[in-house]
Design an enzyme around this catalytic site. Structure first.
Site, PDB file in Angstrom:
ATOM      1  N   ARG A   1      80.867 192.443  56.964  1.00 36.09           N
ATOM      2  CA  ARG A   1      79.611 193.185  57.139  1.00 36.09           C
ATOM      3  C   ARG A   1      78.783 192.718  58.336  1.00 36.09           C
ATOM      4  O   ARG A   1      77.819 193.385  58.711  1.00 36.09           O
ATOM      5  CB  ARG A   1      78.781 193.112  55.842  1.00 36.09           C
TER       6      ARG A   1
ATOM      7  N   ASN B   1      46.585 171.950  98.501  1.00 39.39           N
ATOM      8  CA  ASN B   1      46.416 173.351  98.139  1.00 39.39           C
ATOM      9  C   ASN B   1      47.523 174.147  98.819  1.00 39.39           C
ATOM     10  O   ASN B   1      47.606 174.185 100.045  1.00 39.39           O
ATOM     11  CB  ASN B   1      45.029 173.843  98.583  1.00 39.39           C
TER      12      ASN B   1
ATOM     13  N   GLY C   1      48.215 180.165 108.123  1.00 38.35           N
ATOM     14  CA  GLY C   1      48.907 181.200 107.360  1.00 38.35           C
ATOM     15  C   GLY C   1      50.016 181.852 108.175  1.00 38.35           C
ATOM     16  O   GLY C   1      49.903 182.014 109.391  1.00 38.35           O
TER      17      GLY C   1
ATOM     18  N   GLY D   1      79.572 177.821  53.767  1.00 34.31           N
ATOM     19  CA  GLY D   1      79.235 177.779  55.188  1.00 34.31           C
ATOM     20  C   GLY D   1      78.244 178.847  55.611  1.00 34.31           C
ATOM     21  O   GLY D   1      77.680 178.770  56.708  1.00 34.31           O
TER      22      GLY D   1
HETATM   23  C1  UD1 Z   1      81.121 183.559  44.326  1.00 34.86           C
HETATM   24  C2  UD1 Z   1      81.216 183.132  42.880  1.00 34.86           C
HETATM   25  C3  UD1 Z   1      80.063 183.751  42.094  1.00 34.86           C
HETATM   26  C4  UD1 Z   1      78.731 183.368  42.695  1.00 34.86           C
HETATM   27  C5  UD1 Z   1      78.712 183.742  44.173  1.00 34.86           C
HETATM   28  C6  UD1 Z   1      77.475 183.200  44.823  1.00 34.86           C
HETATM   29  C7  UD1 Z   1      83.598 182.880  42.492  1.00 34.86           C
HETATM   30  C8  UD1 Z   1      84.808 183.454  41.873  1.00 34.86           C
HETATM   31  N1  UD1 Z   1      82.474 183.570  42.353  1.00 34.86           N
HETATM   32  O1  UD1 Z   1      81.226 184.962  44.382  1.00 34.86           O
HETATM   33  O2  UD1 Z   1      80.104 183.312  40.746  1.00 34.86           O
HETATM   34  O3  UD1 Z   1      77.669 184.008  42.008  1.00 34.86           O
HETATM   35  O4  UD1 Z   1      79.857 183.165  44.841  1.00 34.86           O
HETATM   36  O5  UD1 Z   1      77.397 183.680  46.133  1.00 34.86           O
HETATM   37  O6  UD1 Z   1      83.650 181.806  43.041  1.00 34.86           O
HETATM   38  N2  UD1 Z   1      85.809 182.120  50.354  1.00 34.86           N
HETATM   39  C9  UD1 Z   1      86.882 181.470  50.878  1.00 34.86           C
HETATM   40  N3  UD1 Z   1      88.125 181.855  50.510  1.00 34.86           N
HETATM   41  C10 UD1 Z   1      88.343 182.842  49.605  1.00 34.86           C
HETATM   42  C11 UD1 Z   1      87.218 183.511  49.059  1.00 34.86           C
HETATM   43  C12 UD1 Z   1      85.961 183.116  49.445  1.00 34.86           C
HETATM   44  O7  UD1 Z   1      86.738 180.555  51.697  1.00 34.86           O
HETATM   45  O8  UD1 Z   1      89.502 183.119  49.327  1.00 34.86           O
HETATM   46  C13 UD1 Z   1      84.461 181.683  50.761  1.00 34.86           C
HETATM   47  C14 UD1 Z   1      83.661 182.789  51.406  1.00 34.86           C
HETATM   48  O9  UD1 Z   1      83.835 182.771  52.823  1.00 34.86           O
HETATM   49  C15 UD1 Z   1      82.242 182.390  51.025  1.00 34.86           C
HETATM   50  C16 UD1 Z   1      82.421 181.703  49.678  1.00 34.86           C
HETATM   51  O10 UD1 Z   1      83.770 181.322  49.606  1.00 34.86           O
HETATM   52  O11 UD1 Z   1      81.706 181.459  51.930  1.00 34.86           O
HETATM   53  C17 UD1 Z   1      82.049 182.589  48.505  1.00 34.86           C
HETATM   54  O12 UD1 Z   1      82.828 183.755  48.550  1.00 34.86           O
HETATM   55  P1  UD1 Z   1      82.201 185.177  48.263  1.00 34.86           P
HETATM   56  O13 UD1 Z   1      83.290 186.175  48.285  1.00 34.86           O
HETATM   57  O14 UD1 Z   1      81.012 185.384  49.090  1.00 34.86           O
HETATM   58  O15 UD1 Z   1      81.630 184.987  46.785  1.00 34.86           O
HETATM   59  P2  UD1 Z   1      82.122 185.712  45.496  1.00 34.86           P
HETATM   60  O16 UD1 Z   1      83.557 185.422  45.269  1.00 34.86           O
HETATM   61  O17 UD1 Z   1      81.701 187.106  45.579  1.00 34.86           O
END
Ligand code: UD1
Ligand code: MG
Length: 476
Positions: A24, A395, A441, A117
């Site tokens: 996004r 000046n 000048g 991150g």
């Molecule tokens: C996750 C939590 C959810 C929580 C939410 C808070 C899980 C299953 N769910 O949701 O309970 O309320 O965070 O924001 O953990 N990432 C990876 N590798 C992956 C998937 C994700 O590195 O395979 C990283 C993403 O880049 C991000 C973070 O993990 O920085 C969280 O992933 P994101 O998909 O945003 O969160 P959800 O899984 O939706």
């Protein structure tokens, strides 16, 4: 910070989730490398790990892993833990799968803190409280109550309030979706237990992902109490997924900084129109008008006034100096210094190595680079001073410039004390204008002048009597 005492001896390892794509953001740049204030989102998270005295951080990379690694390696040592490792997650099969990739780098004697991150405003004090709740033996979750919890993992508690599970939104029943306490994405857990529970994850869920959040139900099944630290400071847990959210957290970050300055007595005309992307140190009774941007390291003495719409980077401004609106100051590595009571701008430009003494006046459309100006020297209009040494009370007239560059090398101009340089002069460096001398000048000065003399170097003015203007040729 009191936590330092305890944690410096502790065995905290931080895992930073940074493998996600950031679709996004609609950007060619990795999401966690977008800037908030002075540093990348990921830089804020590593700085928090540093403040916690984590012994290491493991960054989980996936999308654009090379860029992320290079950026982390280039971050200042003082802003990250003493050791930073990387784990590649390829493909991305969920948050549990991500942490599984980091597990081999985590020693079993430690406590692992999971951070994201893309969540830049988490404060070390908050994580320290979480680590304290883990107490070396428990799983501890940072939770927050949201007015709109849609999309997040819900914290399910039993009748006595003990945490039983985190249920992801997509897996949740209507009843569970009513719960507004959510998992922030941040937890602390003894590493040995984490590794045992990670080994039990599966992807039997709505998203066919390995959920890190499933470790809660394993802990409960093993008869372990799960701790929850509830924060009421939502921005500390807020993540960035879109340019809008990035801008919102930027404003939040700036607002927090602005409040701290106002608490310390700095008067900001409008704290919502204040941007600090670096370090600012202010004396007593400093006034800052709207729309100013500060970068790098900026020091303002007592009673300094900064007008509206100034951009100031890497500069020291002494007591009582006034910077009028629309002034641009960028000291870069060499710095800019401005003496007490100096008046700068409006519309002035001060570049690296500008060293202005007390009561110096720099007016509109004047550029100063790598030049010193002694006490009381003035350049009030439309002028350039580059590689110059300017004495006291000089000046320097409107439209005058130092021709400091011969196309290959830079040369110095010395303007001794009490000199008056008229308007529209060119001082071709290297050249010295002797003390108390006057330059007429319009002069182009190519040879040094002796003290106290008037020097004029331009075509002599003549008037021609009876001269006729050309006439238009008449048609035949
Ligand atoms: C996750 C939590 C959810 C929580 C939410 C808070 C899980 C299953 N769910 O949701 O309970 O309320 O965070 O924001 O953990 N990432 C990876 N590798 C992956 C998937 C994700 O590195 O395979 C990283 C993403 O880049 C991000 C973070 O993990 O920085 C969280 O992933 P994101 O998909 O945003 O969160 P959800 O899984 O939706
Ligand atoms: Mg997800």
């Amino acid at each position: 910070m009191q936590m330092n005492e305890k944690l410096s001896e502790s065995r905290v390892d931080v895992v930073v989730m940074a493998a996600g794509k950031g679709t996004r953001m609609k950007s060619a740049k990795a999401k966690v490398l977008h800037k908030l204030g002075p540093r990348a989102l990921l830089g804020h998270v590593l700085l928090c790990a540093r403040a916690l005295h984590a012994r290491q951080a493991v960054v989980i990379t996936g999308h654009q892993s090379e860029d992320v690694r290079a950026a982390v390696n280039a971050m200042p040592e003082a802003e990250k833990p003493p050791a930073v490792g990387f784990a590649l997650q390829e493909p991305q099969l969920g948050t549990g799968h991500a942490v599984q990739q980091a597990a081999p780098l985590l020693a079993e004697d430690g406590v692992t803190v999971i951070l994201s991150g893309d969540v830049p405003l988490t404060q070390p004090e908050t994580i320290a409280a979480l680590v304290a709740a883990a107490a070396g033996q428990h799983l501890a979750l940072l939770t927050v109550k949201l007015a709109n919890p849609t999309g997040y993992g819900r914290i399910v508690r039993n009748a006595s309030g003990h945490v039983q599970a985190i249920v992801e939104h997509k897996d949740a029943s209507e009843e569970v979706r009513q719960i507004n306490e959510i998992y922030s994405g941040i937890l602390a857990v003894p590493t040995a237990k984490l590794k045992r529970w990670l080994a039990r994850l599966d992807d039997n869920n709505a998203q066919k992902e390995f959920y890190l959040t499933d470790i809660v139900k394993f802990a409960v099944a093993d008869g372990e109490a799960v701790q929850a630290v509830v924060t009421d400071d939502e921005p500390q847990t807020a993540g960035v997924n879109s340019p809008l959210q990035l801008a919102e957290l930027e404003r939040e970050f700036q607002w927090r900084q602005a409040q701290a300055f106002m608490t310390a007595g700095v008067r900001l005309a409008d704290p919502k129109r204040f941007d600090l992307r670096g370090e600012l140190v202010c004396g007593l009774d400093v006034d800052i008008d709207v729309n100013c941007v500060f970068e790098g390291t900026v020091k303002l003495g007592n009673r300094v006034r900064i007008g509206a719409n100034c951009v100031i980077a890497n500069a020291q401004i002494a007591d009582g100096a006034v910077i009028h609106p629309f002034t641009h100051i960028d000291g870069e590595a060499a710095g800019v210094s401005i003496g007490a009571g100096a008046l700068i701008g409006p519309f002035a430009r001060l570049r690296p190595g500008a060293k202005l003494g007390d009561e110096v006046h720099i007016g509109n459309f004047v550029e100063v680079k790598n030049s010193s100006m002694a006490k009381g020297a003035k350049a009030n209009h439309l002028a350039y001073l580059g590689d110059a040494i300017v004495g006291e009370r000089v000046n320097y007239g409107a439209g005058s410039i130092t021709a400091n560059y011969d196309g290959a090398n830079k040369h110095q101009t010395v303007i001794e004390a009490d000199v008056h340089v008229g308007s529209n002069c060119v001082l071709v460096a290297p050249v010295t204008i002797g003390a108390a001398g006057t330059v007429g000048g319009g002069s182009t000065i190519t040879k040094s002048t002796a003290p106290n003399m008037l020097t004029v170097a331009r075509g002599k003015q003549i008037s021609i009597e009876g001269w006729k203007r050309p006439q238009k040729a008449k048609k035949a």
